[in-house]
Write an enzyme that holds these catalytic residues in place. Structure first.
Site, PDB file in Angstrom:
ATOM      1  N   ARG A  45      -8.946  18.937   3.319  1.00 20.82           N
ATOM      2  CA  ARG A  45      -9.771  19.124   2.116  1.00 20.82           C
ATOM      3  C   ARG A  45     -11.124  19.713   2.483  1.00 20.82           C
ATOM      4  O   ARG A  45     -11.710  19.357   3.504  1.00 20.82           O
ATOM      5  CB  ARG A  45      -9.968  17.785   1.394  1.00 20.82           C
ATOM      6  CG  ARG A  45      -8.741  17.305   0.668  1.00 20.82           C
ATOM      7  CD  ARG A  45      -8.925  15.897   0.122  1.00 20.82           C
ATOM      8  NE  ARG A  45      -8.078  14.950   0.825  1.00 20.82           N
ATOM      9  CZ  ARG A  45      -8.155  13.638   0.693  1.00 20.82           C
ATOM     10  NH1 ARG A  45      -9.046  13.099  -0.106  1.00 20.82           N
ATOM     11  NH2 ARG A  45      -7.332  12.849   1.362  1.00 20.82           N
TER      12      ARG A  45
ATOM     13  N   ARG B  87      -2.247  -1.888  -3.887  1.00 23.71           N
ATOM     14  CA  ARG B  87      -3.318  -0.892  -3.867  1.00 23.71           C
ATOM     15  C   ARG B  87      -3.028   0.125  -4.955  1.00 23.71           C
ATOM     16  O   ARG B  87      -1.956   0.734  -4.994  1.00 23.71           O
ATOM     17  CB  ARG B  87      -3.369  -0.189  -2.512  1.00 23.71           C
ATOM     18  CG  ARG B  87      -4.428   0.913  -2.471  1.00 23.71           C
ATOM     19  CD  ARG B  87      -4.188   1.876  -1.337  1.00 23.71           C
ATOM     20  NE  ARG B  87      -5.154   2.968  -1.356  1.00 23.71           N
ATOM     21  CZ  ARG B  87      -4.889   4.203  -0.941  1.00 23.71           C
ATOM     22  NH1 ARG B  87      -3.687   4.514  -0.498  1.00 23.71           N
ATOM     23  NH2 ARG B  87      -5.819   5.128  -0.974  1.00 23.71           N
TER      24      ARG B  87
ATOM     25  N   ASN C  31       0.868  -1.163   0.000  1.00 24.53           N
ATOM     26  CA  ASN C  31       0.000   0.000   0.000  1.00 24.53           C
ATOM     27  C   ASN C  31       0.914   1.224   0.000  1.00 24.53           C
ATOM     28  O   ASN C  31       1.407   1.645   1.040  1.00 24.53           O
ATOM     29  CB  ASN C  31      -0.907  -0.023   1.238  1.00 24.53           C
ATOM     30  CG  ASN C  31      -1.935   1.086   1.245  1.00 24.53           C
ATOM     31  OD1 ASN C  31      -1.821   2.081   0.530  1.00 24.53           O
ATOM     32  ND2 ASN C  31      -2.945   0.934   2.078  1.00 24.53           N
TER      33      ASN C  31
ATOM     34  N   HIS D  69     -11.755   5.203  -1.498  1.00 25.01           N
ATOM     35  CA  HIS D  69     -11.868   4.394  -0.267  1.00 25.01           C
ATOM     36  C   HIS D  69     -12.677   3.124  -0.510  1.00 25.01           C
ATOM     37  O   HIS D  69     -13.208   2.525   0.440  1.00 25.01           O
ATOM     38  CB  HIS D  69     -12.532   5.191   0.875  1.00 25.01           C
ATOM     39  CG  HIS D  69     -11.702   6.308   1.410  1.00 25.01           C
ATOM     40  ND1 HIS D  69     -12.261   7.447   1.937  1.00 25.01           N
ATOM     41  CD2 HIS D  69     -10.366   6.486   1.507  1.00 25.01           C
ATOM     42  CE1 HIS D  69     -11.301   8.269   2.335  1.00 25.01           C
ATOM     43  NE2 HIS D  69     -10.135   7.698   2.083  1.00 25.01           N
TER      44      HIS D  69
ATOM     45  N   GLU E  16      -7.705  -2.661   5.009  1.00 28.33           N
ATOM     46  CA  GLU E  16      -7.568  -2.619   3.554  1.00 28.33           C
ATOM     47  C   GLU E  16      -6.558  -3.654   3.059  1.00 28.33           C
ATOM     48  O   GLU E  16      -6.748  -4.275   2.002  1.00 28.33           O
ATOM     49  CB  GLU E  16      -7.156  -1.222   3.102  1.00 28.33           C
ATOM     50  CG  GLU E  16      -8.237  -0.177   3.308  1.00 28.33           C
ATOM     51  CD  GLU E  16      -7.757   1.224   2.985  1.00 28.33           C
ATOM     52  OE1 GLU E  16      -8.178   1.767   1.948  1.00 28.33           O
ATOM     53  OE2 GLU E  16      -6.962   1.774   3.765  1.00 28.33           O
TER      54      GLU E  16
END
Length: 396
Positions: A239, A91, A7, A180, A381
């Site tokens: 953000r 990923r 990842n 996501h 993940e």
């Protein structure tokens, strides 16, 4: 089957090694601050003490070579040679419309990942680079890509299209992609199994430095808050989340360049812009010390999540469970309470005592008589990538 999961981020590389089909990693680790001062590696074999060293890591090639050394070290390692690794699950952030599931990496797949660089300029180039390095470092392993966007490819067209000229979709690929996805898929799958309801209507709430929310019906994404980019949707660490596009034109008319606006909305907004802090733990401390800006930001953050819950409950025409996951979702009981305490009209009732318990296992924090369950599901993940990679190899 030994599957290594990679990842990679712009200056980091996280990894886990699994002996599938076991869901317990043989080891986990990370290489941080790649190419920066103070770079370091962490490596931990399951059941052993963690190794941590500060050492120069010039680039991702050096970082991945260091991972190989740690994996095969006579003392701290778990494999005898690179050839033990049968597959590497990568990923990859953006798969566009080309990939809806885990995919064996071929030259054609790599070219498609490259073609998507403009849609994910901070992530796809690094993901691609790590694929190329892994092909050299682990030459006998099958390379597999698992895309963040893939889970959202089940969204209906009326959910992923923008109301702009069709040519911009057909020629420029401007649509909702969502992100996501690997996390949302993992936790929604876990929640449906826990509920023993494969067709469950779920709202998956991934709250971290980056945050998103997804409506899931019968294991499929039907809508999600992030859009063409990860900027849209919920308020995040740096953000802005949803904002009137006219603000961008106004700022440009006032002398901001497009790059200025891009940096402002992605790096200087969100909780950072509201409080001066991007980490929710720092904001909590400031709020508890009486900082009014921090209090406002905290309330605003919860308010935006509630708005999406209401919208997605309408889209799903009912709801079986809310899922909280990721750093804030799993660990911030006060935020969960602030989000849930005004959702009684949706038959969502939180148990305050259950909410303050802590566990790395899935847990129900709803009131005993709450028709809609509230679940905290720790995301993983890397395990999801390993499982998807294993299923792909088993089926071919």
């Amino acid at each position: 089957m030994h599957i290594l999961v990679i990842n990679s981020g712009s200056s980091s590389l996280k990894y886990q090694l699994f002996a599938m089909p076991s869901d317990q990693p043989l080891c986990v680790g990370q290489v941080e601050r790649i190419g920066l001062d103070g770079s370091f590696v962490r490596h931990q074999v399951t059941g052993a003490d963690r190794l941590e060293r500060t050492e120069p890591i010039a680039d991702h090639a050096v970082g991945l070579q260091r991972v190989l050394e740690l994996l095969s070290d006579p003392v701290s390692g778990v494999i005898s040679s690179p050839d033990v690794i049968e597959a590497i699950g990568h990923r990859v952030v953006h798969g566009g419309e080309s990939f809806a599931s885990a995919t064996r990496i071929t030259p054609a797949v790599k070219e498609t990942i490259k073609a998507l660089f403009p849609l994910a300029p901070l992530h796809n180039p690094i993901n691609y680079l790590c694929i190329e390095i892994a092909e050299t470092t682990f030459p006998r392993a099958t390379q597999i890509a698992v895309f963040d966007t893939a889970f959202h490819q089940t969204m209906p067209e009326y959910a992923f299209r923008y109301a702009i000229p069709e040519a911009l979709y057909r020629q420029e690929g401007i649509r909702v992609y969502g992100f996501h996805g690997t996390s949302h898929r993992y936790v929604s799958k876990k929640a449906a199994a826990w509920l023993n309801k494969p067709d469950a209507k779920l709202i998956s709430i991934h709250l971290g430095n980056g945050s998103s929310i997804t409506a899931v019906r019968a294991g499929q994404s039907v809508d999600t808050s992030m859009g063409f980019s990860p900027l849209a949707g919920l308020v995040m660490g740096t953000r802005s989340g949803d904002i009137d596009p006219a603000v961008i034109f106004h700022l440009i008319s006032r002398g901001y360049s497009p790059d200025d606006v891009n940096r402002l909305l992605n790096k200087q907004s969100g909780m950072q812009g509201l409080t001066g802090f991007s980490d929710m733990r720092d904001i909590r401390k400031a709020m508890e010390a009486g900082d009014q800006a921090a209090t406002l930001a905290y309330e605003l953050y919860a308010y935006r999540v509630r708005k999406y819950i209401g919208a997605y409950a309408a889209i799903l025409n009912g709801l079986d469970a809310l899922i909280f996951t990721a750093g804030i979702g799993e660990n911030d009981a006060t935020m969960r309470a602030m989000i849930c305490n005004e959702l009684a009209f949706l038959n969502i009732y939180l148990d305050p005592d259950k909410n303050t318990t802590s566990s790395r296992q899935i847990r129900d924090i709803s009131a005993t008589d709450s028709p809609v369950k509230i679940l905290v599901v720790p995301t993983n993940e890397e395990l999801e990538i390993a499982q998807q990679s294993y299923e792909l190899l088993q089926s071919t």
